[in-house]
Design a protein around this motif. Structure first.
Motif, PDB file in Angstrom:
ATOM      1  N   THR A   1       0.656  -1.143   0.103  1.00  0.00           N
ATOM      2  CA  THR A   1      -0.002  -0.042  -0.086  1.00  0.00           C
ATOM      3  C   THR A   1       0.766   1.342  -0.114  1.00  0.00           C
ATOM      4  O   THR A   1       2.007   1.112   0.706  1.00  0.00           O
ATOM      5  N   PRO A   2       0.232   2.262  -0.539  1.00  0.00           N
ATOM      6  CA  PRO A   2       1.270   3.532  -0.684  1.00  0.00           C
ATOM      7  C   PRO A   2       1.323   4.331   0.555  1.00  0.00           C
ATOM      8  O   PRO A   2       0.458   4.037   1.415  1.00  0.00           O
ATOM      9  N   PRO A   3       2.155   5.215   0.856  1.00  0.00           N
ATOM     10  CA  PRO A   3       2.212   6.286   1.688  1.00  0.00           C
ATOM     11  C   PRO A   3       0.860   7.278   1.576  1.00  0.00           C
ATOM     12  O   PRO A   3      -0.017   7.209   0.725  1.00  0.00           O
ATOM     13  N   ASN A   4       0.988   8.235   2.646  1.00  0.00           N
ATOM     14  CA  ASN A   4      -0.079   9.157   2.861  1.00  0.00           C
ATOM     15  C   ASN A   4      -1.387   8.802   3.289  1.00  0.00           C
ATOM     16  O   ASN A   4      -2.288   9.505   3.265  1.00  0.00           O
ATOM     17  N   LEU A   5      -1.517   7.612   3.890  1.00  0.00           N
ATOM     18  CA  LEU A   5      -2.691   7.073   4.659  1.00  0.00           C
ATOM     19  C   LEU A   5      -2.326   5.772   5.210  1.00  0.00           C
ATOM     20  O   LEU A   5      -1.222   5.394   4.991  1.00  0.00           O
ATOM     21  N   HIS A   6      -2.923   5.519   6.382  1.00  0.00           N
ATOM     22  CA  HIS A   6      -2.605   4.357   7.103  1.00  0.00           C
ATOM     23  C   HIS A   6      -3.311   3.211   6.479  1.00  0.00           C
ATOM     24  O   HIS A   6      -4.572   3.527   6.244  1.00  0.00           O
ATOM     25  N   ALA A   7      -2.741   2.108   6.370  1.00  0.00           N
ATOM     26  CA  ALA A   7      -3.477   0.873   5.888  1.00  0.00           C
ATOM     27  C   ALA A   7      -3.005  -0.133   6.779  1.00  0.00           C
ATOM     28  O   ALA A   7      -1.717  -0.485   6.846  1.00  0.00           O
ATOM     29  N   PHE A   8      -3.951  -1.005   7.421  1.00  0.00           N
ATOM     30  CA  PHE A   8      -3.216  -2.204   8.285  1.00  0.00           C
ATOM     31  C   PHE A   8      -4.437  -3.263   8.623  1.00  0.00           C
ATOM     32  O   PHE A   8      -5.504  -3.278   7.813  1.00  0.00           O
ATOM     33  N   THR A   9      -4.196  -4.414   9.424  1.00  0.00           N
ATOM     34  CA  THR A   9      -4.750  -5.442   9.525  1.00  0.00           C
ATOM     35  C   THR A   9      -5.273  -6.113   8.136  1.00  0.00           C
ATOM     36  O   THR A   9      -6.473  -6.252   7.837  1.00  0.00           O
ATOM     37  N   PRO A  10      -4.250  -6.490   7.338  1.00  0.00           N
ATOM     38  CA  PRO A  10      -4.849  -7.046   6.008  1.00  0.00           C
ATOM     39  C   PRO A  10      -5.535  -8.490   5.927  1.00  0.00           C
ATOM     40  O   PRO A  10      -5.428  -9.164   7.072  1.00  0.00           O
ATOM     41  N   ALA A  11      -6.264  -8.592   5.063  1.00  0.00           N
ATOM     42  CA  ALA A  11      -6.986  -9.877   5.013  1.00  0.00           C
ATOM     43  C   ALA A  11      -6.944 -10.382   3.484  1.00  0.00           C
ATOM     44  O   ALA A  11      -7.079  -9.696   2.646  1.00  0.00           O
ATOM     45  N   THR A  12      -6.782 -11.645   3.578  1.00  0.00           N
ATOM     46  CA  THR A  12      -6.668 -12.460   2.272  1.00  0.00           C
ATOM     47  C   THR A  12      -7.523 -13.410   2.160  1.00  0.00           C
ATOM     48  O   THR A  12      -8.142 -14.080   3.166  1.00  0.00           O
ATOM     49  N   SER A  13      -7.427 -14.136   1.109  1.00  0.00           N
ATOM     50  CA  SER A  13      -8.562 -15.493   0.802  1.00  0.00           C
ATOM     51  C   SER A  13      -7.541 -16.336  -0.037  1.00  0.00           C
ATOM     52  O   SER A  13      -6.470 -15.802  -0.610  1.00  0.00           O
ATOM     53  N   PRO A  14      -7.624 -17.598   0.116  1.00  0.00           N
ATOM     54  CA  PRO A  14      -6.726 -18.653  -0.462  1.00  0.00           C
ATOM     55  C   PRO A  14      -6.391 -18.329  -1.791  1.00  0.00           C
ATOM     56  O   PRO A  14      -7.453 -18.206  -2.870  1.00  0.00           O
ATOM     57  N   ASN A  15      -5.410 -18.089  -2.214  1.00  0.00           N
ATOM     58  CA  ASN A  15      -4.851 -18.289  -3.766  1.00  0.00           C
ATOM     59  C   ASN A  15      -5.524 -17.042  -4.651  1.00  0.00           C
ATOM     60  O   ASN A  15      -5.347 -17.149  -5.636  1.00  0.00           O
ATOM     61  N   ASN A  16      -5.930 -16.047  -3.753  1.00  0.00           N
ATOM     62  CA  ASN A  16      -6.650 -14.853  -4.358  1.00  0.00           C
ATOM     63  C   ASN A  16      -5.249 -13.757  -4.412  1.00  0.00           C
ATOM     64  O   ASN A  16      -5.032 -13.119  -3.693  1.00  0.00           O
ATOM     65  N   HIS A  17      -4.581 -13.417  -5.539  1.00  0.00           N
ATOM     66  CA  HIS A  17      -3.679 -12.536  -5.886  1.00  0.00           C
ATOM     67  C   HIS A  17      -4.127 -11.337  -6.503  1.00  0.00           C
ATOM     68  O   HIS A  17      -3.550 -10.548  -6.962  1.00  0.00           O
ATOM     69  N   GLU A  18      -5.668 -11.325  -6.601  1.00  0.00           N
ATOM     70  CA  GLU A  18      -6.275 -10.132  -7.380  1.00  0.00           C
ATOM     71  C   GLU A  18      -6.302  -8.927  -6.481  1.00  0.00           C
ATOM     72  O   GLU A  18      -6.167  -7.773  -6.790  1.00  0.00           O
ATOM     73  N   PHE A  19      -6.791  -8.912  -5.306  1.00  0.00           N
ATOM     74  CA  PHE A  19      -6.845  -7.946  -4.121  1.00  0.00           C
ATOM     75  C   PHE A  19      -6.922  -8.684  -2.608  1.00  0.00           C
ATOM     76  O   PHE A  19      -6.879  -9.880  -2.540  1.00  0.00           O
ATOM     77  N   ILE A  20      -6.507  -7.664  -1.944  1.00  0.00           N
ATOM     78  CA  ILE A  20      -6.740  -7.911  -0.278  1.00  0.00           C
ATOM     79  C   ILE A  20      -7.594  -7.093   0.250  1.00  0.00           C
ATOM     80  O   ILE A  20      -8.122  -5.989  -0.307  1.00  0.00           O
ATOM     81  N   ALA A  21      -8.035  -7.083   1.359  1.00  0.00           N
ATOM     82  CA  ALA A  21      -8.872  -6.101   2.135  1.00  0.00           C
ATOM     83  C   ALA A  21      -8.111  -5.573   3.273  1.00  0.00           C
ATOM     84  O   ALA A  21      -7.241  -6.277   3.960  1.00  0.00           O
ATOM     85  N   VAL A  22      -8.264  -4.466   3.716  1.00  0.00           N
ATOM     86  CA  VAL A  22      -7.389  -3.660   4.707  1.00  0.00           C
ATOM     87  C   VAL A  22      -8.452  -2.768   5.373  1.00  0.00           C
ATOM     88  O   VAL A  22      -9.287  -2.159   4.968  1.00  0.00           O
TER      89      VAL A  22
END
Length: 725
Positions: free
Chosen positions: A327-348
């Motif tokens: 994730t880029p600077p200029n904001l806070h992004a934390f507690t990431p969430a993923t799902s199996p073998n999903n390289h398309e997106f994450i939730a934060v």
């Protein structure tokens, strides 16, 4: 949600069978239990938890692929009872479904596919892990904002706690669950490491059908935020394996370790400085940590999400792991969430400049851009700790929406907290600095601003002092007299704070208040002697906060006896029931450090001795004698930290818990287990039945996010970073 269920179930059962072949290690029982005060009828203790009575959480979900999201798409999964948080979408394997009643399995074949959820709930006065299956009654029910409008629900507690199977005490904290096959992986605090200010948090695996439990975290190490890899082979944790807790109350200085889920072996550090790990596949995991971003130091930068890529062949080591910022600077992004073998997106979860609320967003890994979710649904609510379904079609999170969202739980005046002893009842009070009247028929407490008096059943509530105040103490002889400290909290020695006496039964409020100190200095924490003739209090009149004793009627005008003297802070004093001892907190061993120990002294100034050593840099505060004078309750960070602070709302001094100790320093016992700040305990003069006491229904959700995440603009340092809570 069940697109790859057959494949996933096969993997889960292979792993489950392998686990079944392993020996199960016995767990030691928790060494800290409820206190015995010597009173045959039992004892009761109440305490405050910062902001905890002012909010409740439910778990919600939104679809990830229908954009933009709207309020009609959001579903509230949990049932509005108590506090529900830190959810997990399990794959519904036969082992998990076998926990449900037979009629539930039949119903599943004839209705819309249900939502399966594992989560933490505090509905029984302490954290428990529940499994809910929620069924919609028709094809359209899944589009309703609350499944409770037309649904059937089955709830199964996954850990019973006190049944002797898992070895856990009923009041230990459980957190961050994952399910692999029929094994539950989670954090628990039921084992005492035996070291002051060492965290009790460790990761365990429990077979949900038998309760057989294995500790996965090595002894002497604290692990947080476990995440199990898609195959189930590996578990990643944020860990204090090397450093230990240094008193951090913002972002922890943890590292990320991985180990075999089956038994905790082959443990290896893969990331230096990181938290909240989440797997995509068995060689890729995401985590958060603070970045430098051009400010003074790494402690001052943006919290961002990173990716760790582990080598697939050969032994894994920290040197072989590739780290990439996501994730880029200029904001806070934390507690990431993923799902199996999903390289398309994450939730934060994010905190953006100019926005005072925490929101859940998706981050597109291919386009390197954010996709907003919860701000478009509920812009003026906080949303915590996202988690994704196994097929990536849903994101879950917990949020606090108030009565308008259909809560069924009332706001509690006294919340019963489960204990392991029938001779102790323990309660969280909606207020702070509580004390009981000598007969036990009323409670005085601070309700910012001011002092309130109320009956133990929550009735006859009256504000008896409207100004800023802290601490309360009832006169043991004069009916209806309450002492308090009138003025600002945490003030300097020369700030005016006065000890006042309030006649809570006076007919004329204008004559109900009497000032006992008038010197314009910081005078606080009054406590009367058992005969009602003297008051011990803390004063900054010498330039340092020390203890003094004055006459109850004449106040300081009748003369002062200086009890302690030195260039340090002695504070939070309490007189023993027999009048022979005064307990207080002091930083005299390291003045100005913020590290407080508990001491005892005779009222004539002799016999000073230390009662509790809280550990290097630790805090032990708010001592109070039990009615029989044999035990002191107090608050302390002796048990260190129990969860990553960023995963919780803001608490000024996180992770203080309630303890008791005998007057000779023996039999130290921990009473509360949570990730909140507990403090200001008070004993009741008689036993209170262990059940909740509710206020009339009130709107909740009055809490703050971590102040150190506040951001004013994209060009300035986040406000509050580097400032201790």
């Amino acid at each position: 949600m069940e697109l790859s269920a057959m494949k996933t179930t096969s993997i889960l059962f292979s792993f489950s069978f392998f686990l079944f072949l392993l020996p199960v290690l016995p767990l030691a029982s928790a060494s800290v239990t409820a206190p015995e005060t010597g009173a045959s009828s039992g004892a009761s203790l109440i305490f405050a938890t910062l902001d905890r009575s002012h909010y409740e959480f439910d778990i919600f979900t939104l679809p990830t692929r229908r954009r933009p999201p709207s309020a009609s798409m959001e579903i509230r999964i949990t049932d509005g009872e108590s506090v529900n948080f830190n959810g997990y979408f399990p794959s519904p394997s036969p082992a998990l479904l076998s926990l449900l009643p037979d009629e539930t399995l039949i119903q599943q074949e004839t209705v819309t596919p249900p939502l399966h959820l594992i989560y933490i709930t505090e509905r029984n006065g302490t954290s428990s892990i529940y499994y809910d299956v929620v069924y919609g009654q028709d094809s359209g029910s899944m589009t309703k904002r609350s499944l409770l409008e037309s649904s059937a629900r089955v709830q199964v507690p996954l850990l019973s706690g006190a049944d002797g199977r898992s070895g856990m005490t009923v009041n230990s904290m459980r957190d961050k669950p994952s399910l692999i096959g029929d094994y539950l992986v989670y954090v628990s605090t039921h084992e005492d490491p035996g070291v002051p200010r060492a965290s009790w948090a460790a990761v365990y695996s429990t077979q949900v059908q038998t309760g057989l439990t294995r500790r996965l975290t090595p002894r002497g190490i604290a692990d947080f935020s476990p995440a199990v890899s898609p195959s189930g082979n590996w578990t990643a944790v944020a860990s204090y394996a090397e450093r230990g807790w240094a008193g951090e109350v913002e972002e922890l200085t943890t590292d990320i370790y991985i180990f075999l889920t089956r038994d905790g072996t082959h443990r290896v550090k893969v990331v230096e400085h990181g938290g909240w790990p989440s797997w995509v596949d068995d060689s890729t995991l995401y985590f958060h940590r603070r970045s430098e971003d051009g400010w003074i130091s790494v402690e001052d930068g943006w919290i961002s999400v990173y990716r760790a890529i582990l080598q697939k062949a050969g032994p894994v080591s920290i040197e072989s792991v590739t780290i990439q910022r996501v994730t880029p600077p200029n904001l806070h992004a934390f507690t990431p969430a993923t799902s199996p073998n999903n390289h398309e997106f994450i939730a934060v979860a994010t905190r953006r400049p100019g926005d005072e609320y925490r929101h859940v967003e998706l981050f597109d890994l291919r386009k390197n851009k954010f996709i907003e979710l919860t701000r478009l649904v509920s812009p003026a609510s906080h949303h915590f700790n996202p988690f994704l379904s196994p097929d990536s079609t849903r994101v879950g999170y917990h949020s606090c929406r108030g009565e308008a969202n259909g809560w069924r739980s009332p706001r509690l005046f006294l919340e019963n907290i489960q204990t392991t002893s029938p001779k102790l009842s323990l309660f969280r009070i909606d207020g702070s600095f509580p004390t009981f009247s000598p007969s036990g028929d009323r409670i005085a407490h601070v309700n910012m601003p001011g002092v309130t008096v109320v009956k133990p059943d929550g009735s006859d509530r009256r504000k008896v002092f409207p100004g800023m105040a802290f601490s309360t103490a009832w006169d043991p002889v004069q009916p209806g007299i309450v002492y308090t400290s009138a003025g600002p909290t945490f003030a300097k020695e020369r700030t005016e704070v006065d000890v006042i006496a309030i006649n809570v039964d006076a007919d004329d409020p204008s004559t109900s208040i009497r000032k006992l100190t008038t010197n314009g200095q910081n005078n606080a924490f009054p406590w009367p002697s058992p005969d009602g003739k003297r008051i011990v209090f803390r004063s900054g009149r010498s330039g340092h906060k020390n203890l003094y004793i004055m006459d109850t009627e004449k106040g300081e005008s009748g003369g002062l006896f200086r009890l302690t003297d030195g260039p340090w802070t002695d504070t939070m004093c309490n007189w023993s029931p027999d009048g022979e001892l005064i307990a207080f907190a002091s930083d005299r061993e390291n003045p100005g450090s913020g590290s407080f120990e508990l001491f005892l002294i005779h009222p004539n100034g002799t016999g000073m001795r230390k009662l509790i050593q809280s550990g290097s840099g630790g805090r032990t505060n708010h001592p109070i004698f039990s009615p029989d004078g044999q035990t002191i309750a107090f608050t302390s960070d002796y048990g260190a930290i129990s969860a990553e602070p960023i995963s919780n709302p803001h608490h000024y001094q996180p992770y203080g818990e309630i303890f008791t100790v005998k007057l000779d320093g023996s039999d130290l016992r921990r009473l509360t287990h949570n990730s909140f700040e507990d403090g200001t305990p008070a004993w009741a003069p008689k036993f209170i039945s262990p059940r909740d006491v509710a206020w009339p229904r009130m709107n909740n959700c009055m809490f703050r996010d971590c102040h150190w995440l506040n951001i004013t603009t994209t060009n300035t340092k986040p406000k509050g970073l580097g400032i201790s809570c």
